[in-house]
Design an enzyme around this catalytic site. Structure first.
Site, PDB file in Angstrom:
ATOM      1  NE  ARG A  51      -2.699   0.813   3.446  1.00  0.00           N
ATOM      2  CZ  ARG A  51      -1.935   1.404   4.251  1.00  0.00           C
ATOM      3  NH1 ARG A  51      -1.834   2.670   3.954  1.00  0.00           N
ATOM      4  NH2 ARG A  51      -1.581   1.059   5.556  1.00  0.00           N
ATOM      5  CE1 TYR A 105     -15.100   4.536 -18.519  1.00  0.00           C
ATOM      6  CE2 TYR A 105     -14.660   5.337 -16.463  1.00  0.00           C
ATOM      7  CZ  TYR A 105     -15.074   4.152 -17.104  1.00  0.00           C
ATOM      8  OH  TYR A 105     -15.314   3.150 -16.742  1.00  0.00           O
ATOM      9  CG  ASP A 177      -8.992   9.354 -18.925  1.00  0.00           C
ATOM     10  OD1 ASP A 177      -8.280   8.527 -19.641  1.00  0.00           O
ATOM     11  OD2 ASP A 177     -10.010   8.922 -18.287  1.00  0.00           O
ATOM     12  CE  LYS A 202     -11.287   0.548 -20.038  1.00  0.00           C
ATOM     13  NZ  LYS A 202     -11.787   1.944 -19.594  1.00  0.00           N
TER      14      LYS A 202
HETATM   15  C1  LIG Z   1     -12.139   2.509 -18.714  1.00  0.00           C
HETATM   16  C2  LIG Z   1     -12.050   4.017 -18.686  1.00  0.00           C
HETATM   17  C3  LIG Z   1     -11.794   4.821 -17.050  1.00  0.00           C
HETATM   18  C4  LIG Z   1     -11.901   3.936 -15.835  1.00  0.00           C
HETATM   19  O1  LIG Z   1     -10.874   2.853 -15.829  1.00  0.00           O
HETATM   20  P1  LIG Z   1     -11.248   1.423 -14.950  1.00  0.00           P
HETATM   21  O2  LIG Z   1      -9.930   0.780 -15.100  1.00  0.00           O
HETATM   22  O3  LIG Z   1     -12.402   0.753 -15.327  1.00  0.00           O
HETATM   23  O4  LIG Z   1     -11.352   2.095 -13.535  1.00  0.00           O
HETATM   24  C5  LIG Z   1     -11.457   6.098 -17.265  1.00  0.00           C
HETATM   25  N1  LIG Z   1     -11.202   6.510 -18.210  1.00  0.00           N
HETATM   26  C6  LIG Z   1     -11.490   6.149 -19.488  1.00  0.00           C
HETATM   27  C7  LIG Z   1     -11.326   6.840 -20.823  1.00  0.00           C
HETATM   28  C8  LIG Z   1     -11.853   4.849 -19.643  1.00  0.00           C
HETATM   29  O5  LIG Z   1     -11.915   4.317 -20.939  1.00  0.00           O
END
Ligand SMILES: *Cc1c(COP(=O)(O)O)cnc(C)c1O
Length: 392
Positions: A51, A105, A177, A202
């Protein structure tokens, strides 16, 4: 916490080697997994604990991601949302204001709308592709501008250097992001953005089999986030972090192939009379093509298209055989979904249509298959649905 990265290395060398843990005992080719939750503390200058985000595997992967994002430092999290929420809550406090993109998102939208009011944090959603809208949303208490580019699902871009210039003038922190582009195609820090955030579930994971997140930025910012992160405890576990290292070795070649498939598919779809509109930043006809060329090295594996009225989207998706209609994105397998029924089903219809998210819009995540096979699948689905429609 400070990592020395050999910045002379190129993309795929970072992917393969940066942050690897040597195995001097057995000389194994890959990093050993360190599942220990307990480390001796005498005669060492670092207290390791999962952690604290500093087990050997966590540190190794953080180093690789920092190198890929051209950042001084990085932290790896248990999910994209753990990274996003920790990043935002590390800097926002009661009384602060944050500017967020309108096409954001869903999970981040939910975080802002359900959690921020309880914490006394105010927010505005704006079209971040329109710089004047950002400027007029700035208040004296604006602490963070948060971005996503390209956006989901219409791939709208935000001019990163314009936003970072405005933010810097006013002492506002910028976060982005970068999940959709991946560090292969775009490095927000190169354009002055302070923090690059990822859902590593992703492209970084890339095989639809692991959930993780990451933040990269200057050491001093990562240090602040670390202080919050150890309280929220959103670290990634030993085995998953090792899986993420393995996946990142092929990030460069996977994404380059996905770029190629998406680009060629977008061009093909643009010539088809059963497709009304194609959204892909790499198309000459894309309204922000010049901006895409300026701030992206590759145009990404995501595209969207609107089917003509004669081909109902649900029937089309059901008729696909190779391409899976699936939630999530960025795997080596091509997937498609209908945003109006999935990711954007909770958005008010008027708003949704205003953003171009009709029932006929399909979001497509290009995999690494042979393009001919993907096209053949789309064509057989189109023919099958088309014939049935004609016989009705
Ligand atoms: C999937 C996604 C998230 C969230 O990610 P998790 O791993 O599901 O928590 C955030 N931003 C974008 C653009 C995403 O495609």
């Amino acid at each position: 916490m400070e990592y020395k990265t050999n910045s002379q290395r190129g993309l795929n060398t970072h992917c393969t080697h940066t942050g690897e843990i040597p195995d001097p005992v057995y000389r194994g080719s890959v990093s050993p997994i360190y599942p220990s939750t307990s480390y001796e503390y005498e005669d060492v200058d670092i207290k390791r604990y999962p952690r604290y985000f500093n087990t050997p595997n966590q540190e190794g992967v953080a180093r690789k991601i920092a190198a890929l994002e051209k950042a001084e430092d990085a932290l790896v999290f248990g999910s994209g949302m753990a990274a996003i929420s920790t990043a935002l809550l590390s800097f926002l406090r009661q009384g602060d204001h944050v500017i967020l993109p309108e096409s954001i998102y869903g999970g981040t939208f939910h975080l802002a709308t359900t959690q921020f009011p309880r914490q006394g944090i105010s927010f505005d959603f704006v079209r971040t592709s329109q710089i004047p809208e950002i400027q007029s949303a700035i208040r004296p208490n604006t602490r963070v501008i948060y971005l996503e580019s390209p956006s989901n699902p219409t791939l709208e871009l935000t001019d990163l250097s314009a936003v970072s210039r405005i933010a810097a003038e006013q002492g506002i922190l910028t976060m982005m992001d970068n999940t959709f582009a991946s560090p292969v195609n775009q490095n927000p820090l190169e354009w002055g953005i302070d923090l690059a955030i990822h859902s590593a579930t992703k492209y970084m994971g890339g095989h639809s089999d692991l959930c993780a997140g990451a933040i990269a930025g200057r050491s001093e910012l990562i240090e602040s986030i670390w202080n919050t992160a150890i309280c929220y405890g959103g670290n990634l576990s030993d085995y998953s972090v090792w899986m993420l290292e393995r996946s990142l070795k092929t990030l460069g070649i996977r994404v380059q192939r996905q770029n190629e498939n998406a680009g060629r598919l977008a061009s093909y779809l643009s010539t088809q009379d059963w497709v009304e509109r194609v959204y892909y930043p790499g198309l000459n006809s894309f309204p922000q093509f010049e901006l895409a060329r300026r701030q992206m090295r590759g145009f990404g594996g995501m595209l969207s298209f609107t089917l003509s009225e004669e081909l109902p989207a649900i029937a089309f998706l059901k008729a696909l055989k190779l391409v899976k209609p699936a939630m999530s994105l960025a795997g080596v397998e091509s997937t498609a979904l209908q945003p109006s029924q999935t990711s954007h089903s909770l958005m008010p219809v008027g708003k949704r249509l205003e953003l171009g998210i009709t029932d006929q819009l399909i979001r497509f995540s290009a995999g690494i298959e042979e393009l001919n096979d993907i096209v053949a699948d789309l064509e057989q689905a189109r023919n099958w649905v088309g014939e049935r429609q004609n016989s009705l």
